[in-house]
Design an enzyme around this catalytic site. Structure first.
Site, PDB file in Angstrom:
ATOM      1  N   ASP A  15       0.841  -1.198   0.000  1.00  0.00           N
ATOM      2  CA  ASP A  15       0.000   0.000   0.000  1.00  0.00           C
ATOM      3  C   ASP A  15       0.871   1.242   0.000  1.00  0.00           C
ATOM      4  O   ASP A  15       1.662   1.469   0.930  1.00  0.00           O
ATOM      5  CB  ASP A  15      -0.929  -0.006   1.217  1.00  0.00           C
ATOM      6  CG  ASP A  15      -2.074  -0.990   1.067  1.00  0.00           C
ATOM      7  OD1 ASP A  15      -2.217  -1.593  -0.020  1.00  0.00           O
ATOM      8  OD2 ASP A  15      -2.840  -1.152   2.035  1.00  0.00           O
ATOM      9  N   ASN A  45      -4.628  -8.784   3.892  1.00  0.00           N
ATOM     10  CA  ASN A  45      -5.148  -8.129   5.105  1.00  0.00           C
ATOM     11  C   ASN A  45      -6.020  -9.101   5.902  1.00  0.00           C
ATOM     12  O   ASN A  45      -5.944  -9.172   7.142  1.00  0.00           O
ATOM     13  CB  ASN A  45      -6.011  -6.907   4.742  1.00  0.00           C
ATOM     14  CG  ASN A  45      -5.191  -5.763   4.155  1.00  0.00           C
ATOM     15  OD1 ASN A  45      -3.973  -5.739   4.270  1.00  0.00           O
ATOM     16  ND2 ASN A  45      -5.868  -4.811   3.528  1.00  0.00           N
ATOM     17  N   ASP A 265     -11.827  -5.455   5.374  1.00  0.00           N
ATOM     18  CA  ASP A 265     -11.077  -6.719   5.406  1.00  0.00           C
ATOM     19  C   ASP A 265     -11.006  -7.257   6.838  1.00  0.00           C
ATOM     20  O   ASP A 265     -11.095  -8.472   7.057  1.00  0.00           O
ATOM     21  CB  ASP A 265      -9.661  -6.520   4.868  1.00  0.00           C
ATOM     22  CG  ASP A 265      -9.664  -5.925   3.472  1.00  0.00           C
ATOM     23  OD1 ASP A 265     -10.591  -6.218   2.698  1.00  0.00           O
ATOM     24  OD2 ASP A 265      -8.748  -5.139   3.163  1.00  0.00           O
ATOM     25  N   SER A 304      -2.990  -1.845  11.670  1.00  0.00           N
ATOM     26  CA  SER A 304      -4.006  -1.329  12.602  1.00  0.00           C
ATOM     27  C   SER A 304      -4.845  -2.450  13.223  1.00  0.00           C
ATOM     28  O   SER A 304      -5.758  -2.171  13.998  1.00  0.00           O
ATOM     29  CB  SER A 304      -4.944  -0.366  11.867  1.00  0.00           C
ATOM     30  OG  SER A 304      -5.744  -1.074  10.923  1.00  0.00           O
TER      31      SER A 304
HETATM   32  O1  RIB Z   1      -9.278  -3.111   1.485  1.00  0.00           O
HETATM   33  C1  RIB Z   1      -8.111  -2.347   1.613  1.00  0.00           C
HETATM   34  C2  RIB Z   1      -7.086  -2.838   0.649  1.00  0.00           C
HETATM   35  O2  RIB Z   1      -7.559  -2.637  -0.653  1.00  0.00           O
HETATM   36  C3  RIB Z   1      -5.772  -2.116   0.713  1.00  0.00           C
HETATM   37  O3  RIB Z   1      -4.886  -2.676   1.632  1.00  0.00           O
HETATM   38  C4  RIB Z   1      -5.302  -2.157  -0.723  1.00  0.00           C
HETATM   39  O4  RIB Z   1      -4.161  -2.923  -0.927  1.00  0.00           O
HETATM   40  C5  RIB Z   1      -6.479  -2.675  -1.535  1.00  0.00           C
HETATM   41  O5  RIB Z   1      -6.309  -3.995  -1.895  1.00  0.00           O
END
Ligand code: RIB
Length: 316
Positions: A15, A45, A265, A304
């Site tokens: 990211d 994630n 996520d 986080s």
């Molecule tokens: O849902 C958030 C994620 O969406 C981020 O971490 C980014 O990489 C995208 O995949």
């Protein structure tokens, strides 16, 4: 009680995050903070969130043979994720996501696939050892940051082992019955629900009769019969298409958001973890809204997410 294994098949992204007072409109330039590069990607994630919560979790996906790929694998290892099926592909860049986060913690994201685009259905079908660890207590989580063929292959393999399949239609695209028929639980946020149903205007906490009808029509009789809808700060609701009902609001703890990246996520991961532990849908969603809210209080996605201890001692 020991929980079943959570399997995650899908994307890993570096990211690339810049904070800015407000998200720019088309053609606009705004000033931002220095760039930071942190572990992300919807599937990665999810795996990290389950691992941090203490779940048994394994990830299948691809990174490039670069520094970002190494960072992502390390982050998953630190979270306790089995990464034996995360392959580093030679001469390919790791997937990345360009993310702007504003002062209210809201974000906008553009994803560039990189190695995620190389994960094929054949790769998934070849991972017999990965799916052999699944059984009827397992949950497979999927999103759409890898090819639909790879997603379908994963769903098919997990189903053969008796695992439940949870799909997040994100980034949103129209998907056919050939995928939907392999899904047990669909997870969407309010934007994705609007895309799915064509109903842009619905009251998140109001009467969902027409939303339920439109969702049923969009998914078809053989698709998933349970739809979990995340509503950001307003929590979540669960649609039971067989009963033609939507649950009451499952409220989220109130927090001042720092960065909402990856909160969806975190919700999906926590929800899947608790389903694998035997919770019913509403119990799992009540746990998941708390994890999602916690994730909004810190910077970045994976960085986080709470451990089980942090979550237990957290007072919003
Ligand atoms: O849902 C958030 C994620 O969406 C981020 O971490 C980014 O990489 C995208 O995949």
């Amino acid at each position: 009680m020991a929980s079943g294994r959570v399997l995650v098949v899908g994307s890993l992204n570096a990211d690339l995050v810049v904070r800015t007072a407000r998200i720019p409109g088309p053609g606009e330039t705004v000033a931002g903070s220095d760039l930071v590069i942190v572990p992300g990607g919807k599937s990665s994630n999810q795996a990290a969130a389950v691992g941090k919560l203490g779940g048994d979790v394994a990830m299948l996906g691809c990174v490039g043979d670069d520094g970002n790929g190494a960072m992502l694998v390390k982050s998953l290892e630190n979270a306790g994720v089995d990464v034996s099926q995360v392959r580093a592909l030679e001469g390919v860049s790791t997937g990345s996501a360009m993310i702007a986060v504003d002062d209210a913690g809201e974000n906008c994201i553009i994803v560039s696939p990189g190695a995620n685009g190389r994960l094929s259905a054949d790769d998934v079908n070849a991972a017999a050892d990965f799916f052999a660890t699944a059984d009827s207590s397992s949950v497979l989580t999927l999103c759409l940051e890898v090819s639909l063929d790879a997603v379908k292959a994963a769903a098919r393999n997990a189903r053969e082992r008796g695992a439940k399949v949870v799909l997040n239609i994100s980034p949103y695209m129209k998907v056919g019955a050939d995928l939907l028929d392999l899904v047990d639980i669909l997870l969407v946020n309010n934007h994705e629900l609007a895309d799915l149903t064509g109903q842009a205007e619905f009251d998140p906490l109001g009467d969902w009769t027409s939303v339920i009808e439109a969702t049923d029509a969009a998914l078809g009789a053989s698709g998933p019969r349970t739809v979990v809808v995340t509503l950001g700060a307003q929590g979540a609701r669960i649609i039971d298409l067989d009963a033609g009902t939507a649950s009451q609001q499952i409220p989220s703890p109130k927090v001042k958001p720092v960065d909402t990246t990856g909160c969806g996520d975190a919700f999906l991961a926590a929800f899947s973890f608790r389903i694998a532990a035997g919770d019913d849908l509403e119990q799992a969603a009540a746990f998941a809204v708390r994890v999602g809210a916690y994730a909004a209080t810190g910077e970045g996605a994976q960085n986080s997410y709470p451990t089980a201890e942090q979550l237990a001692s957290w007072t919003p």
